[in-house]
Design a protein around this motif. Structure first.
Motif, PDB file in Angstrom:
ATOM      1  N   SER A 161      -6.193  27.344   0.867  1.00  0.00           N
ATOM      2  CA  SER A 161      -6.066  28.329  -0.091  1.00  0.00           C
ATOM      3  C   SER A 161      -7.387  28.367  -0.925  1.00  0.00           C
ATOM      4  N   GLY A 162      -7.277  29.337  -1.946  1.00  0.00           N
ATOM      5  CA  GLY A 162      -8.617  29.486  -2.415  1.00  0.00           C
ATOM      6  C   GLY A 162      -9.198  28.431  -3.343  1.00  0.00           C
ATOM      7  N   GLY A 163      -8.090  27.768  -3.877  1.00  0.00           N
ATOM      8  CA  GLY A 163      -8.191  26.385  -4.711  1.00  0.00           C
ATOM      9  C   GLY A 163      -8.617  25.275  -3.679  1.00  0.00           C
ATOM     10  N   GLN A 164      -8.012  25.325  -2.740  1.00  0.00           N
ATOM     11  CA  GLN A 164      -8.361  24.110  -1.876  1.00  0.00           C
ATOM     12  C   GLN A 164      -9.790  24.453  -1.214  1.00  0.00           C
ATOM     13  N   LYS A 165     -10.395  25.614  -0.845  1.00  0.00           N
ATOM     14  CA  LYS A 165     -11.613  25.896  -0.573  1.00  0.00           C
ATOM     15  C   LYS A 165     -12.601  25.298  -1.517  1.00  0.00           C
ATOM     16  N   GLN A 166     -12.332  25.748  -2.806  1.00  0.00           N
ATOM     17  CA  GLN A 166     -13.286  25.378  -3.595  1.00  0.00           C
ATOM     18  C   GLN A 166     -13.415  23.774  -3.874  1.00  0.00           C
ATOM     19  N   ARG A 167     -12.372  23.105  -3.896  1.00  0.00           N
ATOM     20  CA  ARG A 167     -12.316  21.729  -3.676  1.00  0.00           C
ATOM     21  C   ARG A 167     -13.124  21.157  -2.641  1.00  0.00           C
TER      22      ARG A 167
END
Length: 238
Positions: A143-149
């Protein structure tokens, strides 16, 4: 300590010349969290690129730990960044078809970290951002959040002295953005790492120890918001 001295960056030539940074100078103490604030086109991202060695201004110095990185040769700058600097960008810049592990491994490869040491560092970085269970997944499936993490894990994997984050929560919803912010500030405080955030968000900037306001390529003001010191704002005269 990071010392930026009289940095000037111009794009174009003659009548088409545009001064993106105009004789910029300031000092950042080790371990500080810093917001570089300004509207779009103010020069804040150009400043980050100059400070990190991603771009080379035609005038000035960027002194980190007593060494002017602008005087280093290209390969020396690349090695310096790989060993001492971590980057997080708004658009993630993860390799979609590579695994999470391979994405995090990239800075270690550039820094010539032996293969045998990489696995432990990668695992520790992913644990730090709660992505251990995704270690073998393709980045495109996150997900977008996982990619940023994942981008945060990649930035911290080699234990850098400095982290540059360019609008790190700009593409995230507020809940996910708050999680990423907590990770960054938590890592900053726990490890004494200098955190430099480029942003136009005053709420995010207010969480930093120091706010550097950029306008039309110049430092307009520097505000020290550390609770241990008396708050003050000082105007910078060019």
């Amino acid at each position: 300590m990071i010392e930026v001295k009289n940095v000037t960056k111009t794009y174009g030539k003659k009548q088409n010349a545009f001064i993106a940074l105009d004789n910029v100078s300031f000092t950042i103490p080790d371990g500080a969290s810093v917001a570089i604030l300004g509207k779009s086109g103010s020069g804040k991202s150009t400043l980050m690129h100059a400070m990190s060695g991603l771009d080379r201004p035609e005038k000035g110095e960027v002194v980190i730990d007593g060494e002017d990185i602008l005087k280093l040769k290209t390969k020396q700058v690349d090695k310096f960044r790989a060993s001492k600097i971590g980057f997080i960008f708004q658009s993630f810049f993860v390799q979609a078809n590579e695994t999470v592990s391979d994405n995090v491994s990239l800075p270690l490869e550039i820094a010539d970290i032996p293969r045998g040491e990489r696995k432990k560092k990668i695992q520790a970085a992913l644990e730090g951002v709660d992505l251990s269970e995704k270690i073998g997944s393709k980045a495109k499936n996150l997900s977008g959040g996982q990619k940023q993490r994942l981008a945060v894990a990649r930035a911290i994997v080699n234990s850098p002295q400095i982290i540059f984050a360019d609008e790190p929560t700009g593409n995230l919803d507020s809940v996910t953005g708050d999680k990423v912010e907590k990770m960054l500030f938590g890592y900053n405080k726990k490890n004494g790492v200098t955190l430099i955030i480029v942003t136009h968000d005053p709420e995010l900037a207010a969480k930093c120890d120091i706010q550097i306001n950029i306008k039309d390529g110049k430092v307009e003001s520097i505000r020290d918001t550390k609770p241990a010191t008396k708050q003050h704002t000082r105007k910078v005269v060019s």
